[in-house]
Design an enzyme around this catalytic site. Structure first.
Site, PDB file in Angstrom:
ATOM      1  NE  ARG A 221     -19.558  69.660 -27.181  1.00  0.00           N
ATOM      2  CZ  ARG A 221     -18.304  69.254 -27.399  1.00  0.00           C
ATOM      3  NH1 ARG A 221     -17.937  68.818 -28.608  1.00  0.00           N
ATOM      4  NH2 ARG A 221     -17.412  69.247 -26.416  1.00  0.00           N
ATOM      5  CG  HIS A 269     -18.250  63.475 -30.266  1.00  0.00           C
ATOM      6  ND1 HIS A 269     -19.099  64.238 -29.517  1.00  0.00           N
ATOM      7  CD2 HIS A 269     -17.050  64.113 -30.195  1.00  0.00           C
ATOM      8  CE1 HIS A 269     -18.450  65.281 -29.021  1.00  0.00           C
ATOM      9  NE2 HIS A 269     -17.202  65.213 -29.422  1.00  0.00           N
TER      10      HIS A 269
HETATM   11  P1  NDP Z   1     -11.767  78.057 -29.133  1.00  0.00           P
HETATM   12  O1  NDP Z   1     -12.383  78.610 -27.905  1.00  0.00           O
HETATM   13  O2  NDP Z   1     -10.285  78.069 -29.280  1.00  0.00           O
HETATM   14  O3  NDP Z   1     -12.349  78.811 -30.422  1.00  0.00           O
HETATM   15  C1  NDP Z   1     -13.682  79.206 -30.495  1.00  0.00           C
HETATM   16  C2  NDP Z   1     -13.857  80.145 -31.686  1.00  0.00           C
HETATM   17  O4  NDP Z   1     -15.255  80.436 -31.828  1.00  0.00           O
HETATM   18  C3  NDP Z   1     -13.143  81.488 -31.486  1.00  0.00           C
HETATM   19  O5  NDP Z   1     -12.594  81.931 -32.709  1.00  0.00           O
HETATM   20  C4  NDP Z   1     -14.276  82.411 -31.056  1.00  0.00           C
HETATM   21  O6  NDP Z   1     -14.102  83.777 -31.408  1.00  0.00           O
HETATM   22  C5  NDP Z   1     -15.431  81.847 -31.852  1.00  0.00           C
HETATM   23  N1  NDP Z   1     -16.721  82.200 -31.244  1.00  0.00           N
HETATM   24  C6  NDP Z   1     -17.185  81.917 -30.008  1.00  0.00           C
HETATM   25  N2  NDP Z   1     -18.409  82.436 -29.812  1.00  0.00           N
HETATM   26  C7  NDP Z   1     -18.719  83.099 -30.956  1.00  0.00           C
HETATM   27  C8  NDP Z   1     -19.834  83.858 -31.368  1.00  0.00           C
HETATM   28  N3  NDP Z   1     -20.886  84.055 -30.566  1.00  0.00           N
HETATM   29  N4  NDP Z   1     -19.816  84.390 -32.606  1.00  0.00           N
HETATM   30  C9  NDP Z   1     -18.742  84.222 -33.430  1.00  0.00           C
HETATM   31  N5  NDP Z   1     -17.650  83.500 -33.083  1.00  0.00           N
HETATM   32  C10 NDP Z   1     -17.639  82.948 -31.868  1.00  0.00           C
HETATM   33  O7  NDP Z   1     -12.322  76.558 -29.285  1.00  0.00           O
HETATM   34  P2  NDP Z   1     -11.651  75.320 -30.033  1.00  0.00           P
HETATM   35  O8  NDP Z   1     -11.239  75.756 -31.389  1.00  0.00           O
HETATM   36  O9  NDP Z   1     -10.624  74.688 -29.182  1.00  0.00           O
HETATM   37  O10 NDP Z   1     -12.891  74.303 -30.091  1.00  0.00           O
HETATM   38  C11 NDP Z   1     -14.082  74.650 -30.739  1.00  0.00           C
HETATM   39  C12 NDP Z   1     -15.165  73.612 -30.447  1.00  0.00           C
HETATM   40  O11 NDP Z   1     -14.901  72.406 -31.145  1.00  0.00           O
HETATM   41  C13 NDP Z   1     -15.274  73.155 -28.996  1.00  0.00           C
HETATM   42  O12 NDP Z   1     -15.977  74.079 -28.212  1.00  0.00           O
HETATM   43  C14 NDP Z   1     -15.994  71.830 -29.130  1.00  0.00           C
HETATM   44  O13 NDP Z   1     -17.386  72.037 -29.033  1.00  0.00           O
HETATM   45  C15 NDP Z   1     -15.640  71.357 -30.526  1.00  0.00           C
HETATM   46  N6  NDP Z   1     -14.821  70.139 -30.506  1.00  0.00           N
HETATM   47  C16 NDP Z   1     -15.303  69.010 -31.118  1.00  0.00           C
HETATM   48  C17 NDP Z   1     -14.552  67.872 -31.149  1.00  0.00           C
HETATM   49  C18 NDP Z   1     -15.034  66.656 -31.853  1.00  0.00           C
HETATM   50  O14 NDP Z   1     -14.423  65.596 -31.752  1.00  0.00           O
HETATM   51  N7  NDP Z   1     -16.106  66.721 -32.606  1.00  0.00           N
HETATM   52  C19 NDP Z   1     -13.236  67.799 -30.513  1.00  0.00           C
HETATM   53  C20 NDP Z   1     -12.821  69.043 -29.921  1.00  0.00           C
HETATM   54  C21 NDP Z   1     -13.594  70.158 -29.919  1.00  0.00           C
HETATM   55  P3  NDP Z   1     -12.913  84.635 -30.738  1.00  0.00           P
HETATM   56  O15 NDP Z   1     -11.658  84.101 -31.371  1.00  0.00           O
HETATM   57  O16 NDP Z   1     -13.209  86.018 -31.140  1.00  0.00           O
HETATM   58  O17 NDP Z   1     -12.977  84.381 -29.268  1.00  0.00           O
HETATM   59  C1  OXD Z   2     -14.022  68.010 -27.062  1.00  0.00           C
HETATM   60  C2  OXD Z   2     -14.676  66.903 -27.741  1.00  0.00           C
HETATM   61  O1  OXD Z   2     -14.675  68.986 -26.731  1.00  0.00           O
HETATM   62  O2  OXD Z   2     -14.141  65.792 -27.731  1.00  0.00           O
HETATM   63  O3  OXD Z   2     -12.804  67.922 -26.834  1.00  0.00           O
HETATM   64  O4  OXD Z   2     -15.728  67.101 -28.349  1.00  0.00           O
END
Ligand code: NDP
Ligand code: OXD
Length: 309
Positions: A221, A269
């Protein structure tokens, strides 16, 4: 059961048709002002007006992985927000991140400039061992990205909130290991959710801890990145470049300095797109699980409101 569809980013009609075909026993319709109260909704681009008009919602399916847009809103107390998990996004994310990394590592932009001048010139091979990659977030998307980077023989570090063990990935967790993770990495890939804990995490103080000649790939993001700090660190030479897919304001305004910066690659994006058929299939499967008795809060992908992801 009534299921409303509220999508602000795309043509909703094929979604309504697809969801209705996948869930014939339910009544799926496009939400409009004054619509009957529904039990469930399928949403992209939530608005307070929609939530206020639908106080009886029990489950809300977000058609994306990230739910940061929901965090500032007031949603019905009983409503559980369920996010999209992968649904064809992780392979897209892995190919995007690998492409950005390999383009930088193999200096393909330099060869493109040489071609424009009809210049035949080799670059000295660079060593993978000099390009350790740190993946922030080892969740549904981060873990497969880390595995793909490892499969390409890059040294890979990973950072998450809770401790993890992944073959071929040096795993760090929590604040206590954040500095060590940064210092061990030259390329940084951001796949964290945007929460109050992670906002502005890509700032001067943190990015300065990357190894010299660092490279930033932000696919999570725009709110994670402090734009001016990135530009300063590129201009000072500490960072070599950045590939950015997400921005504080989207579309990225035409006068934003990222567009013109020679060391920044911008994409709109698009690193991992929501795929309609896979998304509908996943949501329909979760609706069926719920109707069969799984409590909404235990559906896969249910958001923990306290954690914010
Ligand atoms: P998940 O919830 O599966 O994974 C999030 C990861 O971040 C987990 O490993 C979590 O740790 C870690 N995390 C969260 N908070 C913290 C913190 N404070 N400190 C350290 N680690 C942290 O999310 P996804 O993998 O499905 O997606 C990740 C992000 O990707 C989405 O939130 C979105 O913003 C972005 N995205 C972007 C897209 C694009 O097209 N650009 C498309 C899809 C998603 P833990 O495992 O310990 O919980
Ligand atoms: C998502 C994205 O969060 O598209 O899936 O960024």
């Amino acid at each position: 059961m009534i299921i409303h569809v509220y999508l602000t980013h795309t043509q909703p009609a094929p979604w309504v048709q697809g969801l209705q075909a996948a869930l014939p026993e339910h009544q799926v319709g496009l939400w409009a002002d004054g619509a009957d109260p529904a039990d469930a909704a399928v949403v992209w681009g939530p608005s307070q007006a929609f939530l206020d008009a639908q106080p009886r919602l029990k489950v809300i399916f977000n058609t994306g992985a990230g739910v940061d847009a929901w965090l500032p809103l007031r949603w019905p107390e009983q409503a559980v927000l369920v996010r999209l998990e992968d649904a064809g996004m992780s392979v897209q994310m892995a190919e995007y991140v690998l492409h950005a990394l390999v383009r930088h590592f193999r200096e393909l932009d330099v060869y493109a400039q040489d071609q424009a001048l009809a210049r035949w010139a080799f670059r000295k091979p660079r060593l993978r061992s000099d390009f350790p990659v740190g993946v922030m977030g080892l969740g549904v998307l981060g873990e497969p990205v880390a595995r793909a980077l490892h499969a390409f023989d890059f040294p890979v570090n990973g950072w998450s909130r809770s401790p993890k063990k992944l073959d071929g990935v040096r795993c760090f967790s929590g604040q206590a290991q954040w500095g060590e993770f940064l210092a061990a990495s030259r390329v940084l890939v951001n796949l964290l959710p945007l929460t109050p804990h992670t906002e502005n995490i890509l700032n001067r103080a943190n990015l300065s801890q990357l190894q010299a000649g660092g490279y930033v790939i932000n696919v999570a993001r725009g709110g994670h990145l402090v734009d001016a700090d990135l530009i300063d660190l590129l201009n000072s030479g500490h960072l070599a470049g950045a590939t950015l897919d997400v921005f504080r304001q989207e579309p990225l305004p035409a006068d934003h300095p990222f567009w013109q910066h020679p060391q920044i690659t911008v994409t709109p994006h698009t690193s991992a797109r929501t795929l309609r058929d896979a998304t509908i299939a996943q949501i329909a499967a979760k609706v069926r699980l719920w109707c069969a008795g799984t409590p909404a809060a235990q559906l896969p992908g249910a958001i923990d409101r306290q954690r914010g992801y």
